[in-house]
Design an enzyme around this catalytic site. Structure first.
Site, short mmCIF file in Angstrom:
data_model
loop_
_atom_site.label_atom_id
_atom_site.label_comp_id
_atom_site.label_asym_id
_atom_site.label_seq_id
_atom_site.Cartn_x
_atom_site.Cartn_y
_atom_site.Cartn_z
N GLY A 374 -36.32 34.48 40.76
CA GLY A 374 -35.59 35.44 41.57
C GLY A 374 -34.11 35.76 40.96
N GLY A 376 -30.46 37.56 42.23
CA GLY A 376 -29.95 38.46 43.08
C GLY A 376 -28.32 38.63 42.90
N GLY A 377 -27.70 39.46 43.74
CA GLY A 377 -26.46 39.73 43.60
C GLY A 377 -25.37 38.33 43.37
N GLY A 379 -26.54 35.13 42.74
CA GLY A 379 -26.97 34.18 41.77
C GLY A 379 -28.40 34.26 41.63
CB VAL A 381 -33.94 32.05 43.53
CG1 VAL A 381 -34.69 30.98 44.37
CG2 VAL A 381 -33.06 32.84 44.32
CE LYS A 395 -27.95 32.78 47.41
NZ LYS A 395 -27.76 33.31 48.70
CG ASP A 492 -27.74 41.98 52.65
OD1 ASP A 492 -28.06 43.14 52.33
OD2 ASP A 492 -27.58 41.04 51.76
#
Length: 656
Positions: A374, A376-377, A379, A381, A395, A492
């Site tokens: 994965g 994300g904004g 970092g 995963v 993460k 969030d």
């Protein structure tokens, strides 16, 4: 005769206790069967009894708040006469008492559709009891006052010395039972049969317990009810970290955190100080007894002066020790591989969660691309495998990410102690130089977004699975808002942050932007708006104001996305977004057109419509018009008609 009847009742209660535990133990609170007593006595909805019930329940908030927190009365003529009582915790503010009683009354009216007997202990904004029946129950402690129970337990287990914990816990509980069951005031006061107390488990951890019976029952009946509740709790949940038991005439709760203002005036006794060292005594001389204090002009020093000098020297040494300890602490903080310790809101140390950075590198094959699952904004995963074979999600925060040291510490502090089946579990963290790593439990099905954005996976989501995901998310938010201490606003909630287990059980993740709320805090304002476009309510975007209703708005958007199978922002301009589109269909009385066409099973139209109704209530423009999560859970688990009518959502002009 009375004695034999009571013995028979006690035997029956003990015989049924194991069955009742199986029937009534719940992890997440719902009202239905636990508080609507199913004793075979029912009434006809919208009839005379129902009208009398609604009328007397509506009078409880003002009457109880005005009469020292307890009120009982009746209304109507037989056979439609209704008896009711309302009670608040001693010391509750009148406004809190009224609000609590109103909330409990509304729940009973909505949930107990035709039961003539019902009760409910509400936990917010204070502790209160509402009860009604078609029979007078004042001073009664019969079968239907003792046997019905509603038991809720924490999911986490005690991680300290269990033997020592049980010893301290039992001492506290027995003391609270004895104090609560004693009659100290007149029967018209809620101060009767009530006690809250605290015991020190460790120098940094206390045990908090509260018990209350209705003030009109005898000391013996109160004692019997509370002891039965403690026995029931211990038989199922003796190693858990807290819980509560409700019965029509008594309430018992304990936690490892302060869950009520009742503990604000309780001070733990300080541990006894060691005896001071013996003072030097003057020695007798051959010339007889000498005076203890010698004239200063002779050059000798008095005993009082000697003691003062000793005290000053000890104080100076103590200060020097503190300075040395602090200096070493700051020195350790500057070293990259040293353990990190955070102190905030009851979490004194998370050092036991720290992983060696080299272990993480090996587990992820040095963060290889093949291990990435994965992005994300904040970092990437990675999937990792620890030396013991356990699979984890790692993460790795981006060095250029906006989530800096503050956000990293925040996430560790917030979720280190969270234990709930619908929250992703933090297993540990690692710090080395600029590297900041979070290690989570591995969730195999990735995120809800992976299913909503993939037509093939999307078809795997039957309505049953989607409805279970909706309820699971609501349970997780309910824990954050109500049952965790401190209270937490996620800020969030979105499809990317809902992970799915193999059985599609949802888990809320990513607490990097979460905020901790105090027990009495309802809202806050920030200059830095963090979150995801399409999930944030208007008051947060425009004014930076956020509260628990911020998460409620995001939940409403999530529900609509789950129902239609599309992301909110996928509705491109000039067309409406998902929220306004759902509102248009609702206004045109065609809400089922929103349903994802890939749902192949025959979905229950009423259940889907109910979920759309709830979602639209969640995205109302004014935060006060949005339901809290406990009400959402009630609406999701009940079949009663939702009385609230949704208005145009915040992003739509009211004239639309």
């Amino acid at each position: 005769m009375l004695k034999h009847s009571r013995q028979y009742l006690n035997r029956k209660m003990k015989q049924r206790s194991s069955l009742l535990i199986l029937c009534f133990v719940l992890i997440v609170a719902s009202v239905s069967a636990q508080t609507c007593i199913h004793n075979g006595r029912n009434f006809t909805p919208n009839g005379t009894y129902d009208a009398n019930r609604r009328l007397i329940l509506s009078s409880l908030p003002s009457n109880a708040a005005a009469q020292d927190g307890f009120y009982s009365g009746s209304i109507g003529q037989e056979p439609s006469r209704v008896y009711a009582a309302g009670m608040c915790i001693p010391g509750a503010e009148p406004n809190d008492c009224s609000a609590c009683l109103k909330g409990a009354s509304d729940w009973l009216v909505q949930d107990c559709t035709n039961q003539t007997d019902a009760y409910y202990w509400a936990l917010d904004p204070t502790l209160c009891l509402v009860r009604y029946s078609n029979n007078s129950f004042s001073g009664s402690a019969g079968y239907w006052e003792i046997v019905p129970q509603y038991l809720v337990m924490n999911t986490a287990n005690i991680d300290s010395n269990l033997t020592e914990f049980k010893k301290i816990w039992e001492g506290l509980i027995h003391g609270v039972i004895a104090a609560a069951s004693s009659t100290r005031n007149n029967l018209s006061s809620s101060n009767n049969h009530y006690k809250a107390d605290v015991a020190a488990l460790t120098p940094f951890q206390n045990i908090y317990a509260l018990m209350q019976c209705t003030p009109d029952v005898s000391s013996g009946d109160c004692d019997n009810c509370l002891r039965q509740s403690v026995i029931d709790y211990q038989s199922c949940c003796g190693e858990k970290t807290g819980g509560y038991v409700m019965r029509p005439i008594c309430f018992f709760r304990w936690q490892l955190f302060t869950f009520s203002k009742a503990f604000g005036n309780i001070t733990l006794a300080a541990p006894p100080s060691p005896p001071p060292p013996p003072l030097l005594q003057p020695q007798p001389s051959s010339g007889g007894d000498r005076a203890k204090k010698i004239d200063s002009g002779s050059g000798n020093i008095s005993m009082r002066t000697i003691v003062a000098i000793v005290v000053v020297v000890i104080a100076v040494v103590f200060i020097i020790i503190i300075i040395v300890v602090l200096a070493r602490g700051f020195a350790r903080k500057g070293k990259s591989d040293q353990q990190v310790e955070f102190n905030q809101t009851g979490i004194t140390s998370v050092r036991s969660l720290q992983f060696d950075f080299k272990t993480i590198e090996v587990a992820t094959n040095k963060f290889s691309e093949s291990k990435r699952i994965g992005r994300g904004g904040f970092g990437d995963v990675f999937k990792g495998t620890l030396p013991d074979g356990k699979e984890v999600a790692v993460k790795r925060l981006s060095r250029t990410s906006e989530q800096g040291e503050k956000e990293f510490k925040n996430e560790v502090i917030v979720i280190a102690k969270l234990q709930h089946g619908n929250l992703v579990r933090l297993l540990g963290f690692s710090v080395k130089g600029e590297e900041r790593i979070l290690v989570y439990e591995f969730v195999p099905n990735k995120s809800l977004n992976c299913f909503l954005s993939d037509p093939i996976k999307q078809a795997q989501l039957s309505w049953t699975k989607r409805f279970n995901i909706i309820r699971g998310i609501a349970r997780g938010i309910l824990y954050l808002h109500q049952d965790s201490r401190p209270k937490i606003v996620h800020r969030d909630l979105k499809a990317d942050n809902i992970l799915l287990e193999a059985d599609m059980n949802p888990k809320i993740s990513d607490f990097g932007t979460a905020r901790i709320f105090g027990m009495d805090q309802t809202s806050s304002i920030t200059r830095k708006i963090v979150g995801t476009k399409g999930y944030m309510p208007p008051e947060y975007i425009c004014d930076g104001q956020f509260s628990m209703k911020t998460d409620v708005y995001s939940f409403g958007v999530l529900v609509l996305e789950i129902i239609c199978g599309k992301k909110n922002m996928s509705f491109c301009s000039p067309g409406p977004n998902l929220v306004t589109y759902a509102w248009r269909l609702w206004r045109e009385e065609t809400p089922l057109e929103l349903v994802d066409p890939t749902i192949l099973d025959n979905f229950p139209a009423e259940e889907v419509t109910r979920c759309i109704h709830i979602a639209l209530l969640c995205v109302q423009h004014e935060p006060t018009d949005r339901p809290d999560v406990s009400t959402i859970m009630l609406m999701l688990t009940s079949t009663t008609i939702i009385s609230h009518v949704p208005q145009p959502p915040g992003s739509l002009d009211a004239s639309y």
